[in-house]
Motif scaffolding. Structure first.
Motif, PDB file in Angstrom:
ATOM      1  N   LYS A 241      -3.432 -27.998  12.470  1.00 37.37           N
ATOM      2  CA  LYS A 241      -3.756 -28.191  13.677  1.00 37.37           C
ATOM      3  C   LYS A 241      -5.167 -28.060  13.935  1.00 37.37           C
ATOM      4  N   HIS A 242      -6.031 -29.231  14.653  1.00 38.40           N
ATOM      5  CA  HIS A 242      -7.667 -29.068  14.775  1.00 38.40           C
ATOM      6  C   HIS A 242      -7.439 -28.727  16.385  1.00 38.40           C
ATOM      7  N   GLU A 243      -8.228 -27.239  16.522  1.00 34.31           N
ATOM      8  CA  GLU A 243      -8.705 -27.067  18.081  1.00 34.31           C
ATOM      9  C   GLU A 243     -10.134 -26.855  18.299  1.00 34.31           C
ATOM     10  N   THR A 244     -10.823 -26.970  19.910  1.00 42.22           N
ATOM     11  CA  THR A 244     -11.732 -27.264  20.065  1.00 42.22           C
ATOM     12  C   THR A 244     -12.223 -25.870  20.924  1.00 42.22           C
ATOM     13  N   LEU A 245     -12.995 -24.491  19.663  1.00 41.25           N
ATOM     14  CA  LEU A 245     -13.310 -23.380  21.071  1.00 41.25           C
ATOM     15  C   LEU A 245     -14.772 -23.637  21.912  1.00 41.25           C
ATOM     16  N   ASN A 246     -14.630 -23.194  23.180  1.00 39.78           N
ATOM     17  CA  ASN A 246     -15.680 -23.475  23.904  1.00 39.78           C
ATOM     18  C   ASN A 246     -17.130 -23.830  23.284  1.00 39.78           C
ATOM     19  N   ASP A 247     -17.150 -22.858  22.566  1.00 46.81           N
ATOM     20  CA  ASP A 247     -18.549 -23.939  22.073  1.00 46.81           C
ATOM     21  C   ASP A 247     -18.699 -24.738  21.174  1.00 46.81           C
ATOM     22  N   GLY A 248     -17.591 -25.426  20.835  1.00 44.71           N
ATOM     23  CA  GLY A 248     -17.983 -26.908  20.315  1.00 44.71           C
ATOM     24  C   GLY A 248     -17.335 -26.317  18.917  1.00 44.71           C
ATOM     25  N   MET A 249     -16.610 -25.514  18.313  1.00 45.50           N
ATOM     26  CA  MET A 249     -16.520 -25.407  17.287  1.00 45.50           C
ATOM     27  C   MET A 249     -15.184 -25.692  16.532  1.00 45.50           C
ATOM     28  N   VAL A 250     -15.074 -26.471  15.585  1.00 49.50           N
ATOM     29  CA  VAL A 250     -13.252 -26.821  15.314  1.00 49.50           C
ATOM     30  C   VAL A 250     -12.686 -25.545  13.871  1.00 49.50           C
ATOM     31  N   ILE A 251     -11.622 -25.387  14.934  1.00 47.02           N
ATOM     32  CA  ILE A 251     -10.902 -24.725  13.972  1.00 47.02           C
ATOM     33  C   ILE A 251      -9.423 -25.106  13.516  1.00 47.02           C
ATOM     34  N   THR A 252      -9.050 -24.596  12.618  1.00 46.25           N
ATOM     35  CA  THR A 252      -7.825 -25.251  12.099  1.00 46.25           C
ATOM     36  C   THR A 252      -7.031 -24.355  12.908  1.00 46.25           C
ATOM     37  N   THR A 253      -5.693 -24.707  12.829  1.00 43.49           N
ATOM     38  CA  THR A 253      -4.108 -23.797  12.766  1.00 43.49           C
ATOM     39  C   THR A 253      -3.748 -24.112  12.317  1.00 43.49           C
TER      40      THR A 253
ATOM     41  N   PRO B  85     -18.904 -11.800  21.872  1.00 38.76           N
ATOM     42  CA  PRO B  85     -19.080 -11.851  22.589  1.00 38.76           C
ATOM     43  C   PRO B  85     -21.140 -12.673  22.873  1.00 38.76           C
ATOM     44  N   PHE B  86     -21.681 -12.822  21.393  1.00 35.72           N
ATOM     45  CA  PHE B  86     -23.025 -13.506  21.111  1.00 35.72           C
ATOM     46  C   PHE B  86     -22.662 -14.651  20.761  1.00 35.72           C
ATOM     47  N   LYS B  87     -23.509 -15.305  19.753  1.00 42.46           N
ATOM     48  CA  LYS B  87     -23.733 -16.537  19.717  1.00 42.46           C
ATOM     49  C   LYS B  87     -23.696 -16.928  17.683  1.00 42.46           C
ATOM     50  N   SER B  88     -22.885 -14.968  17.325  1.00 43.59           N
ATOM     51  CA  SER B  88     -22.954 -14.961  16.427  1.00 43.59           C
ATOM     52  C   SER B  88     -21.553 -14.743  15.770  1.00 43.59           C
ATOM     53  N   SER B  89     -20.906 -15.182  15.176  1.00 42.93           N
ATOM     54  CA  SER B  89     -18.940 -13.811  14.894  1.00 42.93           C
ATOM     55  C   SER B  89     -19.334 -12.442  14.489  1.00 42.93           C
ATOM     56  N   PRO B  90     -19.184 -11.670  14.509  1.00 41.37           N
ATOM     57  CA  PRO B  90     -19.014 -10.352  14.752  1.00 41.37           C
ATOM     58  C   PRO B  90     -17.646 -10.164  13.129  1.00 41.37           C
ATOM     59  N   GLY B  91     -17.219 -10.825  13.471  1.00 44.56           N
ATOM     60  CA  GLY B  91     -16.034 -10.731  11.923  1.00 44.56           C
ATOM     61  C   GLY B  91     -15.952 -10.802  11.083  1.00 44.56           C
ATOM     62  N   SER B  92     -17.058 -12.409  11.378  1.00 43.82           N
ATOM     63  CA  SER B  92     -17.914 -12.494   9.857  1.00 43.82           C
ATOM     64  C   SER B  92     -18.710 -11.883   9.022  1.00 43.82           C
ATOM     65  N   LEU B  93     -19.603 -11.358  10.237  1.00 38.95           N
ATOM     66  CA  LEU B  93     -20.332  -9.995   9.614  1.00 38.95           C
ATOM     67  C   LEU B  93     -20.246  -8.563   9.627  1.00 38.95           C
ATOM     68  N   LEU B  94     -18.918  -8.032  10.518  1.00 43.71           N
ATOM     69  CA  LEU B  94     -18.046  -6.768   9.347  1.00 43.71           C
ATOM     70  C   LEU B  94     -17.444  -6.994   8.670  1.00 43.71           C
ATOM     71  N   LEU B  95     -16.750  -7.870   7.728  1.00 40.70           N
ATOM     72  CA  LEU B  95     -16.493  -8.023   7.355  1.00 40.70           C
ATOM     73  C   LEU B  95     -16.783  -7.907   5.484  1.00 40.70           C
ATOM     74  N   PRO B  96     -17.993  -8.516   5.422  1.00 42.28           N
ATOM     75  CA  PRO B  96     -18.765  -8.106   4.232  1.00 42.28           C
ATOM     76  C   PRO B  96     -19.491  -6.392   4.582  1.00 42.28           C
ATOM     77  N   LEU B  97     -19.652  -5.649   5.866  1.00 42.70           N
ATOM     78  CA  LEU B  97     -20.392  -3.981   5.689  1.00 42.70           C
ATOM     79  C   LEU B  97     -19.361  -3.521   5.183  1.00 42.70           C
ATOM     80  N   LEU B  98     -17.890  -3.805   6.583  1.00 40.91           N
ATOM     81  CA  LEU B  98     -17.117  -2.491   5.851  1.00 40.91           C
ATOM     82  C   LEU B  98     -16.756  -2.662   4.255  1.00 40.91           C
TER      83      LEU B  98
END
Length: 507
Positions: free
Chosen positions: A479-491, A346-359
């Motif tokens: 496929k390329h998808e643009t999320l609400n914050d403008g980030m482009v991801i690949t699916t 819910p913030f401007k950083s990715s919880p998953g990207s921070l949680l992985l190295p922590l775990l």
């Protein structure tokens, strides 16, 4: 090949010259400068001239490596460091380098050793003696600090960035202040009783104990390890204001600043600590220095505080950079749950990207292991990194041949590229051709294990992009998808071959 288009990060460009310089400072200056100089001094036979030569070589390796990355970054202006560079250079076989490098770095890009070092020296700085706490205590302190740091980065990244910039300035000031004591001793009259100058021009080039080519190479490797960490700044390239201009200033400035600090602190070691004591001590050389300057008890507390503070800055910058490269890997969508882990919500950083190295770090810390497992894991991470780094450096020559009319904003010299390629080749082939099995008794050689793990990552790519589509009769559609914050991801969409020779339909 043309310049790769710049993709604006949803995090925005908020890193200025000072921020970048201090990030490089934070990543390079950790605990190594307080530990390895005495080991290097022994390896070079107690010769001050060779001792400083080793540090000059290490400093140049950092500068040359940073310039190689700078050229790649000016052509491929994207966050992720090697994750961004390697796929552009080695785009065939399709997605192989993306998957192999990305999968490996996600699992082994840990900061286990620094978390342990922080916990140990933090407790020591509070006045606890070694016998008053166990390894589990400083593991707990370290992981609590890391967890709190991840939470701060998640909630307010820019505050943490400014905090680490301030911490970097303080770190440089503290180390320089201690180092100036050595300069002060040089200027003192010879009859001053407090400290004696132990550097003399008469024996500056004298080799006091046996030295071999192998021991000199070992000394260079230790110094290079102490100067490592500069490359992670390219993990956040999308967040740097005017990256070409900024790196033109920040790259040489940061390396000069760091090497000046290293020179001054090493000079102070040689001035204050007698040569015989340096050659014989088993203590941290920093501890020997601080005990002489401030007494045994106070010296230990001051050094512990400085190391804890220094390592805290190293962890702060490291976890920030690690989370960004993790997010870049998740954006490519080839791993399970990538779409969930990549989101800045819910913030401007990715919880998953921070949680992985922590775990991953917590798992290494709290799963019962032998004491050598942490150093072993560092080698599992570091050995393939040298290989990938060598590939990236050679890739500069590949890109120059592929499109000679492309002029990078920053250009590395042929000498710098050749130096880094040679160094990487040596660091990859050396442990492979002449493995040292005595370092980690009871554990398989880390070079072979690293190669096997890279093989497993390659098999994952082979199954996902080659074997799976053939076995189950589908084609992967990118496929390329643009999320609400403008980030482009690949699916990746599986298109089923319903009738041989016809078009594909969605699975």
């Amino acid at each position: 090949m043309t310049h790769v288009s710049r993709e604006e990060s949803p995090h925005g460009r908020h890193l200025g010259v000072t921020d970048v310089i201090m990030m490089i400072v934070q990543r390079i200056i950790g605990s190594g400068i307080f530990a390895v100089p005495s080991m290097i001094y022994k390896d070079v036979g107690g010769s001050p001239a060779l001792f400083f030569l080793v540090w000059i070589i290490a400093g140049y390796s950092s500068y040359a490596g940073l310039m190689c990355y700078a050229e790649l970054g000016s052509i491929i202006p994207r966050s992720g460091g090697l994750k961004a560079f390697l796929p552009v250079i080695y785009h065939k076989p399709y997605m192989m380098i993306n998957v192999v490098y990305g999968t490996y770095i996600l699992v082994f890009g840990s900061i286990v050793s620094n978390v342990i070092i922080f916990g140990e020296y933090f407790l020591s700085a509070l006045g606890y003696s070694q016998g008053e706490f166990t390894k589990q205590h400083y593991k707990t302190v370290g992981i609590v600090f890391l967890g709190g740091l991840c939470l701060m980065l998640l909630i307010h990244t820019r505050f943490v960035v400014k905090l680490q910039t301030i911490m970097g300035i303080v770190k440089i000031t503290l180390i320089s202040s201690v180092s100036l004591i050595g300069i002060f001793v040089l200027a003192l009259p010879s009859n001053e009783p407090k400290f004696t100058n132990n550097i003399h021009t008469s024996d500056f080039f004298t080799i006091k104990t046996q030295i071999t080519i192998a021991s000199f190479i070992s000394a260079v490797m230790k110094a290079i390890f102490s100067c490592n960490g500069w490359q992670s700044i390219y993990n956040v390239l999308d967040e740097i204001k005017d990256p070409v201009r900024t790196m033109k200033i920040a790259a040489p400035s940061s390396i000069f600043l760091i090497q000046l600090c290293f020179f001054l602190i090493n000079l102070t070691y040689l001035i204050i600590i007698p040569s015989d004591e340096l050659l014989e001590t088993d203590k941290l050389v920093g501890l020997v220095l601080f005990e002489k300057l401030f007494g045994n008890s106070l010296g230990r507390v001051i050094l512990s505080s400085l190391i804890a503070f220094s390592v805290a800055g190293n962890i702060t910058t490291g976890i920030y950079h690690s989370s960004r490269v993790n997010q870049e890997i998740f954006k490519e969508g080839f791993l399970p749950f990538s779409r969930t882990l990549v989101k800045n919500y819910p913030f401007k950083s990715s919880p998953g990207s921070l949680l992985l190295p922590l775990l991953i770090t917590a798992s290494f810390l709290f799963v019962p292991t032998t004491s050598s497992i942490f150093s072993y894991v560092i080698n599992l991470d570091g050995y393939p990194s040298r290989f990938f780094f060598g590939l990236a450096s050679y890739g500069i020559l590949v890109l120059r041949r592929r499109k000679p009319d492309v002029v990078p904003g920053i250009k590395a010299s042929n000498w710098e590229i050749g130096f880094i390629i040679s160094l990487s080749t040596f660091m990859v082939l050396g442990p492979l051709l002449k493995p040292d099995n005595s370092r980690f008794p009871g554990l398989p050689n880390y070079t072979y294990v690293s190669l096997c793990l890279l093989g497993v990552c390659t098999l994952y790519w082979f199954f996902m992009f080659k074997i799976g589509p053939k076995l189950f009769h589908y084609e992967l559609s990118e496929k390329h998808e643009t999320l609400n914050d403008g980030m482009v991801i690949t699916t990746w969409e599986k298109l089923k071959d319903t009738i041989p020779g016809t078009s594909y339909g969605s699975v």
